[in-house]
Structures are given as structure tokens and as C-alpha cells.
Motif scaffolding. Structure first.
Motif, PDB file in Angstrom:
ATOM      1  N   LEU A  85     -65.762 -33.843  43.694  1.00 52.73           N
ATOM      2  CA  LEU A  85     -64.410 -33.645  44.194  1.00 52.73           C
ATOM      3  C   LEU A  85     -63.546 -33.066  43.072  1.00 52.73           C
ATOM      4  O   LEU A  85     -63.935 -33.060  41.907  1.00 52.73           O
ATOM      5  N   SER A  86     -62.373 -32.582  43.420  1.00 48.07           N
ATOM      6  CA  SER A  86     -61.512 -31.938  42.428  1.00 48.07           C
ATOM      7  C   SER A  86     -60.488 -32.907  41.851  1.00 48.07           C
ATOM      8  O   SER A  86     -60.280 -34.010  42.369  1.00 48.07           O
ATOM      9  N   ARG A  87     -59.859 -32.472  40.773  1.00 44.70           N
ATOM     10  CA  ARG A  87     -58.788 -33.219  40.118  1.00 44.70           C
ATOM     11  C   ARG A  87     -57.478 -32.459  40.299  1.00 44.70           C
ATOM     12  O   ARG A  87     -57.480 -31.224  40.358  1.00 44.70           O
ATOM     13  N   PRO A  88     -56.343 -33.152  40.362  1.00 48.40           N
ATOM     14  CA  PRO A  88     -55.056 -32.467  40.579  1.00 48.40           C
ATOM     15  C   PRO A  88     -54.790 -31.335  39.590  1.00 48.40           C
ATOM     16  O   PRO A  88     -54.250 -30.283  39.968  1.00 48.40           O
ATOM     17  N   GLU A  89     -55.187 -31.529  38.324  1.00 43.38           N
ATOM     18  CA  GLU A  89     -54.881 -30.512  37.311  1.00 43.38           C
ATOM     19  C   GLU A  89     -55.640 -29.208  37.543  1.00 43.38           C
ATOM     20  O   GLU A  89     -55.296 -28.172  36.945  1.00 43.38           O
ATOM     21  N   GLU A  90     -56.653 -29.228  38.420  1.00 41.69           N
ATOM     22  CA  GLU A  90     -57.408 -28.004  38.670  1.00 41.69           C
ATOM     23  C   GLU A  90     -56.656 -27.016  39.564  1.00 41.69           C
ATOM     24  O   GLU A  90     -57.141 -25.900  39.802  1.00 41.69           O
ATOM     25  N   PHE A  91     -55.472 -27.404  40.016  1.00 46.49           N
ATOM     26  CA  PHE A  91     -54.688 -26.519  40.882  1.00 46.49           C
ATOM     27  C   PHE A  91     -53.412 -26.008  40.207  1.00 46.49           C
ATOM     28  O   PHE A  91     -52.636 -25.277  40.810  1.00 46.49           O
ATOM     29  N   THR A  92     -53.214 -26.406  38.955  1.00 49.43           N
ATOM     30  CA  THR A  92     -51.983 -26.002  38.270  1.00 49.43           C
ATOM     31  C   THR A  92     -51.955 -24.501  38.002  1.00 49.43           C
ATOM     32  O   THR A  92     -50.905 -23.861  38.146  1.00 49.43           O
ATOM     33  N   GLY A  93     -53.086 -23.931  37.612  1.00 50.78           N
ATOM     34  CA  GLY A  93     -53.126 -22.494  37.356  1.00 50.78           C
ATOM     35  C   GLY A  93     -52.800 -21.689  38.603  1.00 50.78           C
ATOM     36  O   GLY A  93     -52.086 -20.676  38.540  1.00 50.78           O
ATOM     37  N   ALA A  94     -53.307 -22.143  39.735  1.00 51.84           N
ATOM     38  CA  ALA A  94     -53.033 -21.457  40.999  1.00 51.84           C
ATOM     39  C   ALA A  94     -51.551 -21.517  41.337  1.00 51.84           C
ATOM     40  O   ALA A  94     -50.967 -20.520  41.789  1.00 51.84           O
ATOM     41  N   ALA A  95     -50.935 -22.675  41.134  1.00 53.21           N
ATOM     42  CA  ALA A  95     -49.512 -22.821  41.445  1.00 53.21           C
ATOM     43  C   ALA A  95     -48.673 -21.896  40.574  1.00 53.21           C
ATOM     44  O   ALA A  95     -47.756 -21.215  41.067  1.00 53.21           O
ATOM     45  N   ILE A  96     -48.973 -21.839  39.277  1.00 52.99           N
ATOM     46  CA  ILE A  96     -48.213 -20.977  38.369  1.00 52.99           C
ATOM     47  C   ILE A  96     -48.427 -19.509  38.733  1.00 52.99           C
ATOM     48  O   ILE A  96     -47.485 -18.709  38.741  1.00 52.99           O
ATOM     49  N   PHE A  97     -49.661 -19.147  39.064  1.00 55.92           N
ATOM     50  CA  PHE A  97     -49.953 -17.781  39.507  1.00 55.92           C
ATOM     51  C   PHE A  97     -49.126 -17.418  40.737  1.00 55.92           C
ATOM     52  O   PHE A  97     -48.490 -16.362  40.803  1.00 55.92           O
ATOM     53  N   MET A  98     -49.102 -18.309  41.727  1.00 52.72           N
ATOM     54  CA  MET A  98     -48.416 -18.014  42.981  1.00 52.72           C
ATOM     55  C   MET A  98     -46.900 -17.982  42.819  1.00 52.72           C
ATOM     56  O   MET A  98     -46.207 -17.251  43.526  1.00 52.72           O
ATOM     57  N   LEU A  99     -46.367 -18.756  41.877  1.00 53.30           N
ATOM     58  CA  LEU A  99     -44.924 -18.781  41.641  1.00 53.30           C
ATOM     59  C   LEU A  99     -44.453 -17.598  40.804  1.00 53.30           C
ATOM     60  O   LEU A  99     -43.302 -17.169  40.922  1.00 53.30           O
ATOM     61  N   SER A 100     -45.322 -17.078  39.960  1.00 52.71           N
ATOM     62  CA  SER A 100     -44.916 -16.098  38.957  1.00 52.71           C
ATOM     63  C   SER A 100     -45.086 -14.665  39.450  1.00 52.71           C
ATOM     64  O   SER A 100     -45.633 -14.395  40.523  1.00 52.71           O
ATOM     65  N   GLU A 101     -44.635 -13.737  38.610  1.00 51.19           N
ATOM     66  CA  GLU A 101     -44.773 -12.315  38.918  1.00 51.19           C
ATOM     67  C   GLU A 101     -46.226 -11.854  38.856  1.00 51.19           C
ATOM     68  O   GLU A 101     -46.541 -10.728  39.242  1.00 51.19           O
ATOM     69  N   ALA A 102     -47.123 -12.700  38.370  1.00 49.10           N
ATOM     70  CA  ALA A 102     -48.548 -12.359  38.367  1.00 49.10           C
ATOM     71  C   ALA A 102     -49.060 -12.134  39.787  1.00 49.10           C
ATOM     72  O   ALA A 102     -50.057 -11.445  39.998  1.00 49.10           O
ATOM     73  N   SER A 103     -48.368 -12.714  40.772  1.00 49.50           N
ATOM     74  CA  SER A 103     -48.763 -12.565  42.178  1.00 49.50           C
ATOM     75  C   SER A 103     -47.706 -11.781  42.958  1.00 49.50           C
ATOM     76  O   SER A 103     -47.481 -12.032  44.140  1.00 49.50           O
ATOM     77  N   SER A 104     -47.062 -10.816  42.309  1.00 51.86           N
ATOM     78  CA  SER A 104     -45.888 -10.135  42.869  1.00 51.86           C
ATOM     79  C   SER A 104     -46.145  -9.398  44.187  1.00 51.86           C
ATOM     80  O   SER A 104     -45.207  -9.154  44.944  1.00 51.86           O
ATOM     81  N   TYR A 105     -47.408  -9.035  44.476  1.00 48.76           N
ATOM     82  CA  TYR A 105     -47.691  -8.346  45.738  1.00 48.76           C
ATOM     83  C   TYR A 105     -48.424  -9.256  46.723  1.00 48.76           C
ATOM     84  O   TYR A 105     -49.028  -8.808  47.684  1.00 48.76           O
ATOM     85  N   MET A 106     -48.345 -10.537  46.487  1.00 49.38           N
ATOM     86  CA  MET A 106     -49.047 -11.506  47.334  1.00 49.38           C
ATOM     87  C   MET A 106     -48.041 -12.253  48.194  1.00 49.38           C
ATOM     88  O   MET A 106     -47.153 -12.938  47.696  1.00 49.38           O
TER      89      MET A 106
END
Length: 237
Positions: A202-223
Motif C-alpha cells: 500500500l502507499s504512504r501519504p508522502e508519496e503523493f506530495t510531488g503530484a500535488a505540487i506538480f498539479m498546483l504549480s506552473e509545471a502543469s500549466s497545460y493540464m
């Protein structure tokens, strides 16, 4: 997620129904305020109270006349046979899992529009919105997460021209207090879920932090209008 976002430099405001935060939040807040670029704040908010929700979001946005992002993660679980659910049970869960998430996104978008502050909204859905959870009878929870995924697509469609991106994050099974409670209720559940993961765990909560930062930031600007599934391969079988 909040800890990681402060580390990335954001001023983060957390909402929860508890009048006072738990000890782990206080420890994280102290760490963020001392060692991170950003800062962490707590607000006693019930997402079922739209007026309070909007008032608090407006006050937060007015601090710097901007609102850059939102992670809407309100959710509760109830393990009950479908035949035994009452209408009140369904309403209570949907009020938090769907309506509460919707109203939180709406409150954030309202301020983004008012301040002409383009932003990114992340709705925390679940792979449970795509599949039935083998071994766990939770029809309303799963249905609510499916509704959140569809909500994300529709909000993205409506708000895209306003510069607001909306995406859904769909984690697989995460070891959280809610899930540990499920393991107590259904003793064989953990083994079933571990077997269904292609990674065998199973996963740990910290394994989703990178995804959250990606989705919030300009790194995902066309998503936008997308669903990001991170489930250890569970839905790929």
C-alpha cells in the motif's frame, strides 16, 4: 501535502472540522515556520457551512490579494452493506465528500476570479471512483469519488477561460487513520489490497506530495480537466 507545499514556498491554510488541530499538525506547523520558505496556518471550518467557508477563503485571499491554488480533500468513509444504508447515511457522506468539495472549489474560484488571480484547483478523488473496492463494501464513498472526478471535468470546462485549472488526483490505497480503521473492521482487507497492487504494497501519504505540487504549480500549466491516477498499478490489471 501541506508540509511539502510549505517546503516548496507557499503560504498554506488548512481547514478541518476539529476546533483545534492535532499534535502532528502543530509539529508540522513549527517545522514549516522555522525551516521552510512558506508558512502553515489552521482554520476551524466545516465544509458543509458555505457561508463560513466563503468568508474564511475571502479573508485568506485578501492577505496578499491573490489565491494561487487549492487542494480539496474532504472525505469520510462508512463501511456498510448497500442494503443497510439509510437515506440519512447517504446524505451525510455526500454532503462532505461531494458537496463540501464542490463548495470549497467554488469558494476558491470565486476569489481567484474576483482578484483576477489565475490558479490551480486539485480535487482529491480516488481510484475508488473508477473501480469497486475489492473486499470493502463502501458503495457511497466510491460513488462520491466518481462524482468528484466528473465534477473536476466540468469545473475545468467552465473555468478554463478564467485562467483556473481544475484536475483530479486519484490515489490508490493509502495507509491513513481512516484506512487503518477499515483494517480493524475487515481483518483480511490489508492482504487483499496488497495483493491487488502491482507493487505488492500500500502507499504512504508522502508519496503523493510531488503530484500535488506538480498539479498546483506552473509545471502543469497545460493540464486541466485531467485525472491523475497513482495507484501502484491497481487499476491497470
Amino acid at each position: 501535502m501541506a508540509e511539502a507545499i510549505t517546503e516548496a514556498g507557499a503560504e498554506v491554510h488548512c481547514f478541518d472540522i476539529l476546533p483545534e488541530p492535532e499534535d502532528d499538525f502543530i509539529a508540522t506547523q513549527e517545522l514549516a515556520n522555522k525551516a521552510h520558505i512558506g508558512k502553515l496556518f489552521y482554520h476551524h471550518v466545516d465544509v458543509r457551512d458555505p457561508k463560513l467557508l466563503n468568508d474564511v477563503v475571502e479573508k485568506i485571499a485578501s492577505r496578499n490579494n491573490r489565491l494561487d491554488g487549492l487542494v480539496a480533500a474532504a472525505g469520510v468513509q462508512q463501511v456498510t452493506e448497500a442494503i443497510d444504508y439509510t437515506a440519512d447515511d447517504v446524505t451525510k457522506m455526500m454532503d462532505i465528500n461531494y458537496t463540501g468539495v464542490f463548495m470549497t472549489a467554488q469558494a476558491a474560484a470565486r476569489q481567484m476570479m474576483a482578484l483576477n488571480s489565475p490558479g490551480s484547483i486539485v480535487l482529491v478523488a480516488s481510484m475508488s471512483g473508477m473501480v469497486a473496492n475489492k473486499g470493502l463494501n463502501s458503495p457511497v464513498y466510491n460513488s462520491s469519488k466518481a462524482a468528484v472526478i466528473q465534477l473536476g471535468r466540468n469545473l475545468a470546462m467552465e473555468w478554463g477561460k478564467k485562467g483556473i485549472r481544475v484536475n483530479s488526483l486519484c490515489p490508490g490505497h493509502v495507509i491513513t487513520p481512516m484506512v487503518e480503521k477499515n483494517f480493524e473492521e475487515v481483518p483480511e482487507l490489508r492482504k487483499i489490497w496488497e495483493r491487488e497492487s502491482m507493487l505488492g504494497r500500500l502507499s504512504r501519504p508522502e508519496e503523493f506530495t510531488g503530484a500535488a505540487i506538480f498539479m498546483l504549480s506552473e509545471a502543469s500549466s497545460y493540464m486541466t480537466g485531467s485525472t491523475l491516477v497513482i495507484d501502484g498499478g491497481h487499476t491497470a490489471w
